[in-house]
Design a protein around this motif. Sequence first.
Motif, mmCIF file in Angstrom:
data_model
loop_
_atom_site.group_PDB
_atom_site.id
_atom_site.type_symbol
_atom_site.label_atom_id
_atom_site.label_comp_id
_atom_site.label_asym_id
_atom_site.label_seq_id
_atom_site.Cartn_x
_atom_site.Cartn_y
_atom_site.Cartn_z
ATOM 1 N N ASN A 166 -0.800 -3.438 3.781
ATOM 2 C CA ASN A 166 -0.601 -2.543 4.925
ATOM 3 C C ASN A 166 -1.911 -1.938 5.432
ATOM 4 O OD1 ASN A 166 2.176 -2.988 4.771
ATOM 5 N ND2 ASN A 166 2.472 -1.268 3.364
ATOM 6 N N ASN A 167 -2.880 -2.789 5.729
ATOM 7 C CA ASN A 167 -4.170 -2.368 6.293
ATOM 8 C C ASN A 167 -5.028 -1.539 5.337
ATOM 9 O OD1 ASN A 167 -3.780 -3.580 8.891
ATOM 10 N ND2 ASN A 167 -2.382 -1.897 9.390
ATOM 11 N N THR A 168 -4.725 -1.593 4.058
ATOM 12 C CA THR A 168 -5.514 -0.874 3.056
ATOM 13 C C THR A 168 -5.972 -1.845 1.984
ATOM 14 O OG1 THR A 168 -4.266 1.178 3.409
ATOM 15 C CG2 THR A 168 -5.548 1.009 1.392
ATOM 16 N N VAL A 169 -7.281 -1.845 1.698
ATOM 17 C CA VAL A 169 -7.803 -2.692 0.630
ATOM 18 C C VAL A 169 -7.896 -1.859 -0.644
ATOM 19 C CG1 VAL A 169 -10.171 -2.262 1.438
ATOM 20 C CG2 VAL A 169 -9.726 -4.133 -0.157
ATOM 21 N N PHE A 170 -7.287 -2.361 -1.710
ATOM 22 C CA PHE A 170 -7.295 -1.706 -3.012
ATOM 23 C C PHE A 170 -8.198 -2.506 -3.956
ATOM 24 C CE2 PHE A 170 -3.278 -0.478 -1.122
ATOM 25 C CZ PHE A 170 -3.139 0.847 -1.477
ATOM 26 N N ASP A 189 -9.085 2.210 4.096
ATOM 27 C CA ASP A 189 -8.424 1.703 5.288
ATOM 28 C C ASP A 189 -9.337 0.659 5.933
ATOM 29 O OD1 ASP A 189 -7.750 1.672 8.288
ATOM 30 O OD2 ASP A 189 -6.090 2.848 7.477
ATOM 31 N N VAL A 190 -8.784 -0.464 6.369
ATOM 32 C CA VAL A 190 -9.620 -1.529 6.918
ATOM 33 C C VAL A 190 -10.259 -1.128 8.245
ATOM 34 C CG1 VAL A 190 -8.297 -3.349 5.791
ATOM 35 C CG2 VAL A 190 -7.644 -2.599 8.090
ATOM 36 N N ARG A 191 -9.793 -0.019 8.839
ATOM 37 C CA ARG A 191 -10.374 0.412 10.108
ATOM 38 C C ARG A 191 -11.561 1.340 9.908
ATOM 39 N NH1 ARG A 191 -4.233 1.479 11.675
ATOM 40 N NH2 ARG A 191 -4.437 2.121 9.498
#
Length: 283
Positions: A166-170, A189-191
């Motif tokens: 969901n647009n988040t890199v862990f 957050d990828v943004r």
Amino acid sequence: MTVCHHGHRGMYRWPGYDSWYPCNRMGEIESRVVVGGGDGNLHVLTHEHDKWDKFVRKNGYIRNVVCHQGVCLVCVKDEDKDQLVIEQFYLNEDKKWRFVTVLPNELQLYDVSVALHDNSLYVVGGVTKSDEIVNTASVCDLHSGHWYKMDDMQTKRCFCSSVIINNTVFVGGGRSDGLYCSNIVECADVRDRKWRTIPSTTTYRSTLTSVSNRLVATGGRTRQIYPPSNIVELYDERSTKWLPLPLMTRKRWGHAAFSTQNGELITAGGFLGDYSIESLKCD
């Protein structure tokens, strides 16, 4: 996730060419399991025949494997040029390797972790040739081939595990200093590409993956230097706690894990030469 049961894939075996750090070397293309072997080749499990097919790449050591929309993207250590390169393999077309890009000089590291999101490739962590562990993270736009630097992670780590949900890199686990294994998990957050921590996993050096768009950690060590674990846990965002799932049948660390399109959690391999593959189906 309320009902979980172990699947049948325990009968299959990892190709066995190299179980040393297979984390991030496994994925799925159209319901077929894909493994990047330490022999530099791709190995694909054909379900109809329950056998492995091998697709040869002439030179290199596959560090990471990412499968997305019928394409297998691999991060390869090219031994001739002594550099990390990204290549694609189209399993359902001509079955040939295609060059994508060379990692920039600052990312010519060992033991990085990669993740793919919307045609952007994320490369995190790693260790330099002088054995210095880094906390860097970068992203490549695969359309243009341009690289962009993210903020540095709070934790230096190599051999780590990464996944995008969901647009988040862990990013979690890995080795932080010497033989010290980490249980710290960071996300960005990828943004905005800025890192923050979430609660640490129960085990050290676990492997992260996504199951039905939820963060799951498998295996690792119960303590920094203890034997491997079969713990599986799910991160609950509401309570910000890690919740237990059924234990794996085998104890693993430094293993591979991924989720199939139907929500089946697959784990395989590990540091101690375990070539088994097992699954957990969550409905």
